[in-house]
Scaffold this motif. Structure first.
Motif, mmCIF file in Angstrom:
data_model
loop_
_atom_site.group_PDB
_atom_site.id
_atom_site.type_symbol
_atom_site.label_atom_id
_atom_site.label_comp_id
_atom_site.label_asym_id
_atom_site.label_seq_id
_atom_site.Cartn_x
_atom_site.Cartn_y
_atom_site.Cartn_z
ATOM 1 N N GLN A 11 0.865 -1.188 0.000
ATOM 2 C CA GLN A 11 0.000 0.000 0.000
ATOM 3 C C GLN A 11 0.898 1.233 0.000
ATOM 4 O OE1 GLN A 11 -2.394 -0.158 3.553
ATOM 5 N NE2 GLN A 11 -3.627 -1.897 2.842
ATOM 6 N N LEU A 48 4.255 0.783 2.152
ATOM 7 C CA LEU A 48 4.229 -0.250 3.182
ATOM 8 C C LEU A 48 4.097 -1.590 2.461
ATOM 9 C CD1 LEU A 48 3.951 -1.038 6.220
ATOM 10 C CD2 LEU A 48 1.479 -0.778 5.933
ATOM 11 N N PHE A 105 4.358 -6.018 2.815
ATOM 12 C CA PHE A 105 4.131 -7.053 3.825
ATOM 13 C C PHE A 105 4.231 -8.408 3.140
ATOM 14 C CE2 PHE A 105 0.808 -9.309 6.551
ATOM 15 C CZ PHE A 105 1.644 -9.462 7.638
ATOM 16 N N MET A 142 -7.136 -0.811 3.553
ATOM 17 C CA MET A 142 -7.018 -2.121 4.184
ATOM 18 C C MET A 142 -6.833 -3.163 3.081
ATOM 19 S SD MET A 142 -9.685 -4.258 6.645
ATOM 20 C CE MET A 142 -10.856 -4.756 5.367
ATOM 21 N N THR A 143 -5.893 -4.074 3.286
ATOM 22 C CA THR A 143 -5.768 -5.226 2.385
ATOM 23 C C THR A 143 -6.028 -6.463 3.223
ATOM 24 O OG1 THR A 143 -4.084 -4.045 1.098
ATOM 25 C CG2 THR A 143 -4.338 -6.383 0.671
ATOM 26 N N GLN A 198 -0.701 -9.245 11.108
ATOM 27 C CA GLN A 198 -1.372 -8.007 10.684
ATOM 28 C C GLN A 198 -0.474 -6.823 10.989
ATOM 29 O OE1 GLN A 198 -5.313 -7.653 12.336
ATOM 30 N NE2 GLN A 198 -5.967 -6.230 10.722
ATOM 31 N N THR A 199 -0.378 -5.923 10.035
ATOM 32 C CA THR A 199 0.424 -4.718 10.234
ATOM 33 C C THR A 199 -0.444 -3.485 10.020
ATOM 34 O OG1 THR A 199 2.553 -3.692 9.677
ATOM 35 C CG2 THR A 199 1.318 -4.602 7.857
ATOM 36 N N ASN A 209 -3.166 2.625 7.316
ATOM 37 C CA ASN A 209 -2.879 1.409 6.534
ATOM 38 C C ASN A 209 -3.081 0.182 7.397
ATOM 39 O OD1 ASN A 209 -0.790 3.675 5.676
ATOM 40 N ND2 ASN A 209 -1.172 2.426 3.865
ATOM 41 N N ASP A 210 -3.623 -0.861 6.797
ATOM 42 C CA ASP A 210 -3.965 -2.088 7.522
ATOM 43 C C ASP A 210 -3.811 -3.251 6.537
ATOM 44 O OD1 ASP A 210 -5.321 -4.246 8.688
ATOM 45 O OD2 ASP A 210 -7.163 -3.134 9.089
ATOM 46 N N ILE A 211 -2.927 -4.178 6.862
ATOM 47 C CA ILE A 211 -2.750 -5.366 6.004
ATOM 48 C C ILE A 211 -2.863 -6.602 6.871
ATOM 49 C CG2 ILE A 211 -1.267 -6.586 4.369
ATOM 50 C CD1 ILE A 211 0.138 -3.979 3.726
ATOM 51 N N PHE A 212 -3.778 -7.493 6.488
ATOM 52 C CA PHE A 212 -4.065 -8.701 7.265
ATOM 53 C C PHE A 212 -3.812 -9.946 6.419
ATOM 54 C CE2 PHE A 212 -6.889 -12.207 8.289
ATOM 55 C CZ PHE A 212 -6.723 -12.341 9.654
ATOM 56 N N ARG A 213 -3.177 -10.931 7.055
ATOM 57 C CA ARG A 213 -2.989 -12.235 6.398
ATOM 58 C C ARG A 213 -3.143 -13.367 7.401
ATOM 59 N NH1 ARG A 213 -3.080 -13.414 0.926
ATOM 60 N NH2 ARG A 213 -2.288 -11.607 -0.197
#
Lengths: 123, 123
Positions: A70, A77, A79, B35-36, B98-99, B115-119
């Motif tokens: 992102q 950023l 990941f 968000m991803t 998650q970051t 920003n929000d990335i979840f896996r």
């Protein structure tokens, strides 16, 4: 700037260099860079590279499973999650996840790492 | 600002609200937030909260295992790993990571998520 394309290219570069000669990662960091490695904080190119080169394994191979990115602030950023095999133990790889904040170089030809957080996810 | 203390407080707030009534997470996001979620991108409070509230489970419980944080740009980069049990399936939790990039509110009383990335990390 295509964030996902940059992230994919960065992941290929970073983990290939890491797995080949991790001392060569020094070019990605600066004196203001921060790395947190399994909870341990490091700051600056010298401290970061010292930690990476002293990790207690000889051979290491990353296999990246997911790549997310992102735009964030003045950079990106990114990941990654994936599998990590050390010292030929390919049958019992560890899961890892790692996040980086990338910043564009002044000449806009590439990126450097301002933030780096790495964690193993034990099963 | 103690980055680790903020990250710990944020993780407790975020996952408690998520596990109780995730529609209430809307206060953390803004129209510029990204968000991803498992590779799917969402932007803005409405789209993010719609995704979160429509996730295909009723009960969910996060157990955070690791909390990392670094100052990054005008805010904080935080990174969590842990276990996630859905619909009472506590014996087979999933690993997640998650970051978030957090930004301080204008009145400096709290943070919002840019920003929000979840896996999920499947075993």
């Amino acid at each position: 700037m295509d964030a996902n394309a940059v992230a994919k290219q960065f992941s290929e570069f970073y983990y290939n260099v890491f797995d080949t000669d991790r001392s060569q990662l020094s070019g990605l960091y600066r004196d203001s860079s921060m790395m947190t490695w399994e909870g341990q904080p490091f700051m600056g190119t010298a401290n970061i590279v010292e930690k990476l080169t002293n990790l207690p394994f000889e051979k290491v191979q990353h296999k990246v499973t997911t790549v997310d990115a992102q735009p964030s602030g003045t950079g990106l950023l990114v990941f990654f999650t994936g599998l990590l095999a050390v010292d030929g133990n390919a049958e019992q790889p560890l899961q890892f996840s790692q996040t980086f904040q990338l910043q564009q170089n002044e000449n806009q030809t590439g990126f450097w790492v301002s933030n780096d957080i790495f964690r193993l996810n034990y099963g």
